[in-house]
Design a protein around this motif. Structure first.
Motif, PDB file in Angstrom:
ATOM      1  N   PHE A 107      80.848  21.273 -39.463  1.00  6.87           N
ATOM      2  CA  PHE A 107      80.814  19.833 -39.169  1.00  6.87           C
ATOM      3  C   PHE A 107      81.051  19.637 -37.672  1.00  6.87           C
ATOM      4  CE2 PHE A 107      82.702  20.469 -43.440  1.00  6.87           C
ATOM      5  CZ  PHE A 107      81.664  19.937 -44.208  1.00  6.87           C
ATOM      6  N   PRO A 108      80.048  19.902 -36.856  1.00 10.46           N
ATOM      7  CA  PRO A 108      80.245  19.947 -35.398  1.00 10.46           C
ATOM      8  C   PRO A 108      80.662  18.618 -34.781  1.00 10.46           C
ATOM      9  CG  PRO A 108      77.901  20.008 -35.964  1.00 10.46           C
ATOM     10  CD  PRO A 108      78.651  20.173 -37.245  1.00 10.46           C
ATOM     11  N   ALA A 109      80.353  17.494 -35.436  1.00  4.38           N
ATOM     12  CA  ALA A 109      80.684  16.191 -34.865  1.00  4.38           C
ATOM     13  C   ALA A 109      82.007  15.635 -35.389  1.00  4.38           C
ATOM     14  CB  ALA A 109      79.556  15.195 -35.175  1.00  4.38           C
ATOM     15  N   ALA A 110      82.680  16.377 -36.256  1.00  3.35           N
ATOM     16  CA  ALA A 110      83.848  15.841 -36.955  1.00  3.35           C
ATOM     17  C   ALA A 110      85.145  16.085 -36.199  1.00  3.35           C
ATOM     18  CB  ALA A 110      83.945  16.439 -38.350  1.00  3.35           C
ATOM     19  N   ARG A 111      85.993  15.068 -36.183  1.00  3.97           N
ATOM     20  CA  ARG A 111      87.377  15.226 -35.757  1.00  3.97           C
ATOM     21  C   ARG A 111      88.183  15.621 -36.998  1.00  3.97           C
ATOM     22  NH1 ARG A 111      89.742  10.175 -33.882  1.00  3.97           N
ATOM     23  NH2 ARG A 111      90.926  11.278 -32.272  1.00  3.97           N
ATOM     24  N   VAL A 112      89.146  16.526 -36.822  1.00  7.91           N
ATOM     25  CA  VAL A 112      89.916  17.042 -37.951  1.00  7.91           C
ATOM     26  C   VAL A 112      91.354  16.528 -37.855  1.00  7.91           C
ATOM     27  CG1 VAL A 112      90.766  19.081 -39.157  1.00  7.91           C
ATOM     28  CG2 VAL A 112      88.466  19.086 -38.144  1.00  7.91           C
ATOM     29  N   PHE A 113      91.790  15.817 -38.905  1.00  8.93           N
ATOM     30  CA  PHE A 113      93.150  15.296 -39.003  1.00  8.93           C
ATOM     31  C   PHE A 113      93.945  16.163 -39.982  1.00  8.93           C
ATOM     32  CE2 PHE A 113      90.788  11.648 -37.561  1.00  8.93           C
ATOM     33  CZ  PHE A 113      91.671  10.904 -36.783  1.00  8.93           C
ATOM     34  N   LEU A 114      95.010  16.795 -39.499  1.00  9.60           N
ATOM     35  CA  LEU A 114      95.932  17.509 -40.375  1.00  9.60           C
ATOM     36  C   LEU A 114      97.028  16.542 -40.794  1.00  9.60           C
ATOM     37  CD1 LEU A 114      96.352  20.959 -38.580  1.00  9.60           C
ATOM     38  CD2 LEU A 114      94.579  20.205 -40.172  1.00  9.60           C
ATOM     39  N   MET A 115      97.318  16.488 -42.094  1.00 13.90           N
ATOM     40  CA  MET A 115      98.277  15.517 -42.605  1.00 13.90           C
ATOM     41  C   MET A 115      99.281  16.193 -43.523  1.00 13.90           C
ATOM     42  SD  MET A 115      95.717  12.274 -43.374  1.00 13.90           S
ATOM     43  CE  MET A 115      95.091  12.998 -44.891  1.00 13.90           C
ATOM     44  N   TYR A 116     100.457  15.598 -43.597  1.00 19.02           N
ATOM     45  CA  TYR A 116     101.523  16.074 -44.483  1.00 19.02           C
ATOM     46  C   TYR A 116     102.024  14.889 -45.281  1.00 19.02           C
ATOM     47  CZ  TYR A 116     106.414  16.822 -45.790  1.00 19.02           C
ATOM     48  OH  TYR A 116     107.599  16.856 -46.481  1.00 19.02           O
ATOM     49  N   GLY A 117     102.296  15.123 -46.552  1.00 20.51           N
ATOM     50  CA  GLY A 117     102.842  14.049 -47.378  1.00 20.51           C
ATOM     51  C   GLY A 117     103.520  14.604 -48.610  1.00 20.51           C
ATOM     52  N   LEU A 118     104.155  13.712 -49.328  1.00 24.62           N
ATOM     53  CA  LEU A 118     104.755  14.034 -50.618  1.00 24.62           C
ATOM     54  C   LEU A 118     104.480  12.848 -51.522  1.00 24.62           C
ATOM     55  CD1 LEU A 118     108.579  13.376 -50.410  1.00 24.62           C
ATOM     56  CD2 LEU A 118     107.172  13.262 -48.375  1.00 24.62           C
ATOM     57  N   THR A 119     104.200  13.106 -52.790  1.00 23.23           N
ATOM     58  CA  THR A 119     103.803  12.031 -53.699  1.00 23.23           C
ATOM     59  C   THR A 119     104.863  10.937 -53.759  1.00 23.23           C
ATOM     60  OG1 THR A 119     102.631  13.699 -55.001  1.00 23.23           O
ATOM     61  CG2 THR A 119     102.902  11.549 -56.002  1.00 23.23           C
ATOM     62  N   GLU A 120     106.135  11.307 -53.575  1.00 23.44           N
ATOM     63  CA  GLU A 120     107.211  10.318 -53.613  1.00 23.44           C
ATOM     64  C   GLU A 120     107.093   9.270 -52.506  1.00 23.44           C
ATOM     65  OE1 GLU A 120     108.832  14.016 -55.610  1.00 23.44           O
ATOM     66  OE2 GLU A 120     107.512  13.529 -53.931  1.00 23.44           O
ATOM     67  N   ALA A 121     106.333   9.577 -51.452  1.00 23.69           N
ATOM     68  CA  ALA A 121     106.141   8.616 -50.362  1.00 23.69           C
ATOM     69  C   ALA A 121     104.716   8.649 -49.823  1.00 23.69           C
ATOM     70  CB  ALA A 121     107.133   8.892 -49.230  1.00 23.69           C
ATOM     71  N   PHE A 122     103.828   9.260 -50.536  1.00 24.30           N
ATOM     72  CA  PHE A 122     102.401   9.385 -50.243  1.00 24.30           C
ATOM     73  C   PHE A 122     102.113  10.143 -48.949  1.00 24.30           C
ATOM     74  CE2 PHE A 122      98.509   7.513 -48.236  1.00 24.30           C
ATOM     75  CZ  PHE A 122      97.633   8.326 -48.913  1.00 24.30           C
ATOM     76  N   ARG A 123     102.302   9.532 -47.794  1.00 28.03           N
ATOM     77  CA  ARG A 123     101.943  10.176 -46.542  1.00 28.03           C
ATOM     78  C   ARG A 123     103.075   9.987 -45.544  1.00 28.03           C
ATOM     79  NH1 ARG A 123      99.167  12.649 -47.382  1.00 28.03           N
ATOM     80  NH2 ARG A 123      97.076  11.778 -47.571  1.00 28.03           N
ATOM     81  N   SER A 124     103.465  11.078 -44.867  1.00 28.68           N
ATOM     82  CA  SER A 124     104.575  11.010 -43.918  1.00 28.68           C
ATOM     83  C   SER A 124     104.141  11.209 -42.468  1.00 28.68           C
ATOM     84  CB  SER A 124     105.637  12.060 -44.277  1.00 28.68           C
ATOM     85  OG  SER A 124     106.226  11.799 -45.535  1.00 28.68           O
ATOM     86  N   THR A 125     103.307  12.232 -42.227  1.00 28.93           N
ATOM     87  CA  THR A 125     102.945  12.558 -40.850  1.00 28.93           C
ATOM     88  C   THR A 125     101.459  12.895 -40.750  1.00 28.93           C
ATOM     89  OG1 THR A 125     103.325  14.950 -41.020  1.00 28.93           O
ATOM     90  CG2 THR A 125     105.237  13.572 -40.508  1.00 28.93           C
ATOM     91  N   TYR A 126     100.956  12.855 -39.504  1.00 31.92           N
ATOM     92  CA  TYR A 126      99.606  13.347 -39.230  1.00 31.92           C
ATOM     93  C   TYR A 126      99.574  13.885 -37.812  1.00 31.92           C
ATOM     94  CZ  TYR A 126      98.181   9.521 -36.107  1.00 31.92           C
ATOM     95  OH  TYR A 126      98.066   8.655 -35.045  1.00 31.92           O
ATOM     96  N   LEU A 127      98.664  14.828 -37.577  1.00 35.56           N
ATOM     97  CA  LEU A 127      98.466  15.399 -36.256  1.00 35.56           C
ATOM     98  C   LEU A 127      97.152  14.868 -35.696  1.00 35.56           C
ATOM     99  CD1 LEU A 127      99.605  17.439 -34.156  1.00 35.56           C
ATOM    100  CD2 LEU A 127      98.059  19.132 -35.166  1.00 35.56           C
TER     101      LEU A 127
END
Length: 527
Positions: free
Chosen positions: A301-321
């Protein structure tokens, strides 16, 4: 994008129908629905559920193949003021029975293929069918393609009401149901769409299951932004890449297990030749992403930006890079998402300094209400802090560090730490080194009881190539790359590693059980 005053799924659905009307909202292999048609189909389903006796707060299961019908069923339950409980069709009989009974389901929406699995697991549970089949016509929910639509009565749910109970496998014991509110859902959609930049003209490629929070968030984002959600059941990588090309997908949410499958050399003979330049961002969550995975994504996917994310179901999403930080901090889980505060606390509840280990604690609107029917477990994880009186935060159980600029790095699970020879070893520390060896696909380290030193380290791994990994050379690499106390005593190669029920992560509990059985049977390797 609309203002954040929308706090219920009903308001989200109705607002989308009014604002985006005839735009495509949802597609699967058989049908395409506009936002107005999706609202009408969900309303017809809600009305049918009301006639079946479903009332506000009732728990209604959904056990279906991924399809537009499944999405309609989910929305119909919520428009009926009931609580949706996803049931993964791949669960074993005992798992299905536990969820149905623990949630106290009023009924289950299913299809003809999975009805027998439900009734075998829980005899007598009432069923409604989400698609036509050789069943009593009175039990078939209205389908838009059959020319039926309807208007549900105005809902009574408010943002604080429970909208879904998501059963997460966790690391030990039976799955616990996490109570997700309407406001959790709408806040999660608003926040993720904002930092990812999801747009009205986007086409979201849904390779994820609609049975857990990450996959469902794509539906909520589509309703919020006017993007079209395109469903695909991942079986063979070649079919998935064809789907991404033909549907001109622009947004691709994945997990490490999906990346591994997409580029599995046993299933994908050659790199896809399709034009995939329409994909403008890829997001990933649910585990560590190796450099090999990042390279595969970048080449495909040469045109794509890649977002790395961390979460837990108890709070859905916590962080992203942020993608601009990826090359500089490839091992970081990023910083807090908008409208969320992340704390890193020691055992005395003090904020740790840079480089020091502590537990990640999440504060913000995405914090769920706790665990269904589990007050003791809820009290242990959802707690108050003196600095935030009257507010509950969620203790993740994940050990992290942070650098001088506040970027976070995952170390391991508090309950998964391996205690060996007087050291506390994070499985992640072993896995990160092991994953650098050429040909390693997925890997997972677990502890195996050894009365002399506490626990031995066992490593399960799979090959990313068609040929198996040379164990002798791999063992030599580990000895050269790891401190002596972190070198696995046991190595076991597998074609694939088992995954958990709804979330698709590596099933560490199953591997720990297998490792103990192998050692007891005398089939473990020695250093």
């Amino acid at each position: 994008m609309r203002t954040p005053c929308i706090t219920t799924v009903e308001a989200l659905v109705n607002s989308a129908a009014e604002e985006f009307g005839s735009r495509p909202a949802l597609e699967d292999a058989d049908q395409s629905l506009t936002f107005r048609e999706l609202r009408d189909a969900a309303a017809a389903t809600a009305a049918a559920l009301g006639r079946a006796g479903v009332r506000r707060g009732d728990r209604v299961g959904v056990c279906m193949a991924k399809s537009a019908d499944q999405a309609i069923a989910i929305l119909g339950i919520l428009l009926a003021d009931a609580i949706v409980v996803p049931v993964l069709p791949k669960l074993k009989r005992e798992g299905v029975a536990h969820i149905v009974r623990d949630a106290g389901m009023r009924l289950v929406i299913t299809d003809e293929v999975r009805a027998r699995e439900i009734t075998d697991a829980v005899p007598g549970v009432p069923l409604l069918y989400g698609q036509e089949g050789d069943v009593d016509p009175a039990l078939i929910l209205p389908r838009l393609r059959a020319g039926e639509s309807g208007t549900a009565a105005a809902g009574a749910s408010i943002g604080s009401d429970v909208a879904a109970i998501i059963y997460s496998s966790g690391s030990t014991g039976r799955p616990k149901g996490i109570m997700v509110t309407h406001r959790n859902i709408t806040d999660g959609a608003r926040i993720t769409a904002a930092y990812l930049g999801t747009r009205t003209d986007d086409r979201i490629g849904s390779l994820l299951s609609l049975n857990f929070d990450y996959g469902l968030n794509q539906l909520w984002q589509a309703l919020l932004t006017g993007a079209c959600l395109c469903l695909h059941e991942l079986v063979f990588p070649a079919d998935a890449f064809r789907f991404l090309h033909e549907r001109r997908i622009t947004v691709l949410p994945v997990m490490p297990v999906i990346i591994t499958r997409l580029f599995d050399p046993r299933l994908l003979r050659r790199r896809p030749s399709y034009d995939l330049s329409s994909v403008r961002y890829v997001s990933t969550s649910g585990g560590a992403v190796s450099q090999r995975m990042l390279d595969d994504l970048a080449q495909t996917f040469p045109a794509a930006r890649v977002f790395l994310m961390y979460g837990l179901t108890e709070a859905f999403r916590s962080t992203y890079l942020d993608p601009e930080q990826l090359a500089k901090r490839p091992n970081s889980i990023g910083r807090a998402i908008p409208d969320v505060e992340i704390l890193v606390l020691d055992e005395e509840l003090r904020e740790v300094g840079p480089g020091e280990r502590g537990e990640l604690v999440h504060r913000g609107g995405c914090v769920s209400k706790g665990y269904w029917n589990a007050p003791e477990e809820t009290a242990a994880r959802f707690r108050t802090l003196p600095r935030y009186p009257g507010e509950r935060v969620v203790f993740s159980g994940d050990i992290v560090t942070k650098d001088e600029e506040g970027y976070l790095y995952f170390v391991g699970r508090r309950d998964a730490m391996i205690k060996t020879s007087g050291f506390r070893v994070s499985p992640t520390e072993v896995e990160e080194i092991a994953a650098r060896y050429p040909g390693i696909g997925a890997c997972a380290a677990v502890g195996v009881r050894n009365i002399e030193i506490g626990e031995d380290i066992a490593l399960f791994y799979s090959s990313s190539d068609t040929e198996p990994v040379d164990e002798t050379e791999f063992r030599g690499f580990l000895k050269d790359s790891l401190p002596s106390h972190m070198v696995p005593r046991h190595l076991w190669q597998r074609d694939t590693l088992p995954s958990t029920g709804n979330d698709g992560k590596i099933d560490r509990q199953a591997l720990a059980t297998e490792a103990a059985a192998l050692v007891d049977a005398g089939t473990g390797e020695s250093r």
